[in-house]
Design an enzyme around this catalytic site. Structure first.
Site, PDB file in Angstrom:
ATOM      1  N   THR A  13       0.870  -1.171   0.000  1.00  0.00           N
ATOM      2  CA  THR A  13       0.000   0.000   0.000  1.00  0.00           C
ATOM      3  C   THR A  13       0.903   1.216   0.000  1.00  0.00           C
ATOM      4  O   THR A  13       1.617   1.480   0.965  1.00  0.00           O
ATOM      5  CB  THR A  13      -0.922   0.014   1.225  1.00  0.00           C
TER       6      THR A  13
ATOM      7  N   LYS B  67      -7.119   1.375  -2.948  1.00  0.00           N
ATOM      8  CA  LYS B  67      -6.724   0.945  -1.598  1.00  0.00           C
ATOM      9  C   LYS B  67      -6.911   2.069  -0.593  1.00  0.00           C
ATOM     10  O   LYS B  67      -7.269   1.823   0.569  1.00  0.00           O
ATOM     11  CB  LYS B  67      -5.271   0.465  -1.593  1.00  0.00           C
TER      12      LYS B  67
ATOM     13  N   LYS C 268       0.689   5.137   8.240  1.00  0.00           N
ATOM     14  CA  LYS C 268       1.278   5.487   6.945  1.00  0.00           C
ATOM     15  C   LYS C 268       0.217   5.594   5.871  1.00  0.00           C
ATOM     16  O   LYS C 268       0.185   6.540   5.078  1.00  0.00           O
ATOM     17  CB  LYS C 268       2.330   4.437   6.586  1.00  0.00           C
TER      18      LYS C 268
END
Length: 294
Positions: free
Chosen positions: A102, A177, A245
């Site tokens: 990701t 995502k 993140k």
């Protein structure tokens, strides 16, 4: 033309919680698998089972027809793909490079542009499903890049996932995502608060779960992570530090598109508090620890 085990050598960079299971599935399907991981001991079980170890991402790329990465942070992706002795400098023309980390949509586009200039096919294909999905080969895979490249590597994706969707041009997988992580972030807050409320009201959280998980409140997090919270098991299927993140990437991308995401901003602030308390290497469901003490 679709790839098949007899003619395809697969390389995997990153054998952590997710990558290790993925490599195992490829091996069981008959693919020759080459591995690189910064900590070799994390790949040793796979090497003992027949995988081939390589000493650098560049060496791995030279040996493989398909190179898959499952890393931690965009900085890792940038170094592994674009750095000296990285994947793109060493991959054979005609090879497929697939980043399943990701990561940043912008970086995915940059990698695809550089890959194309070198005669390589690039896909960004982040996944959802956590450690359970990886182990059971039931990951959701969202893919950006060339449609022809997607069609060619689909047999590989089918060895690790069950919900595989082509989303569009380079970066589309990463943007999808981000949508996934945005939905999870606010949902996780709701799951945690529901369990805390159940406990404070004197109910048995496990019994409450039986009533609410199959109704309108149902979600993957409620069914799969709430039982772990109740059991006090906060081992990582997905790390708190990696979720933070992801939320940062989503908020930055949203800002660039002039989109306001207040729920995500709140979730990020709570997870940053959780990480500051020493839980950055716990699973994302450890948010329960923070909320239950407020």
């Amino acid at each position: 033309m679709a790839l098949n085990p007899a003619q395809t050598v697969v390389g995997l960079v990153g054998t952590g919680v997710m990558g290790k299971s993925m490599a195992g599935h490829f091996m069981k399907a008959g693919y020759q698998v080459h591995l690189y991981n910064r900590t070799r001991s994390k790949a040793q079980d796979l090497v003992d089972q027949g995988a081939h170890w390589q000493d650098s991402p560049g060496q791995l790329a030279q040996q493989c027809d398909v190179i898959i990465t499952m890393l931690g942070f965009p900085s890792d992706v940038e170094e592994i793909y674009l750095g000296e002795n990285g994947i793109l400098q060493n991959a054979k023309p005609g090879s497929y490079v697939i980043d399943m980390t990701t990561s940043s949509p912008k970086l995915a586009k940059q990698i695809e542009h550089e890959a194309r200039s070198r005669g390589l096919f690039s896909l960004d294909a982040p996944v959802s499903g956590g450690d359970v999905g990886a182990k059971e080969a039931k990951l959701s895979i969202m893919v950006g890049g060339s449609r022809d490249a997607f069609d060619a590597v689909l047999p590989l994706f089918e060895k690790i996932g069950t919900n595989i969707v082509y989303q569009g041009e380079a970066g589309a997988g990463q943007h999808t995502k981000m949508c996934n992580q945005i939905a999870i972030a606010s949902n996780m807050m709701g799951v945690v608060e529901a369990l805390v409320y159940a406990e404070k009201s004197g109910l048995d959280p496990a019994t409450v779960l039986k009533s609410i998980e199959s109704g309108a409140a149902g979600s993957w997090s409620l069914s799969n992570l709430a039982p772990r919270m109740i059991a006090g098991n906060f081992a990582p299927g997905f790390y708190v530090k990696h979720f933070i993140k992801d939320m940062k990437i989503a908020l930055q991308s949203a800002e660039e598109m002039n989109a306001k995401l207040p729920g995500l901003a709140l979730a990020k602030s709570l997870y940053e508090q959780l990480a500051a308390s020493g839980e950055e290497d716990s699973g994302t469901h450890a948010l329960y620890k923070l909320i239950s003490k407020l």
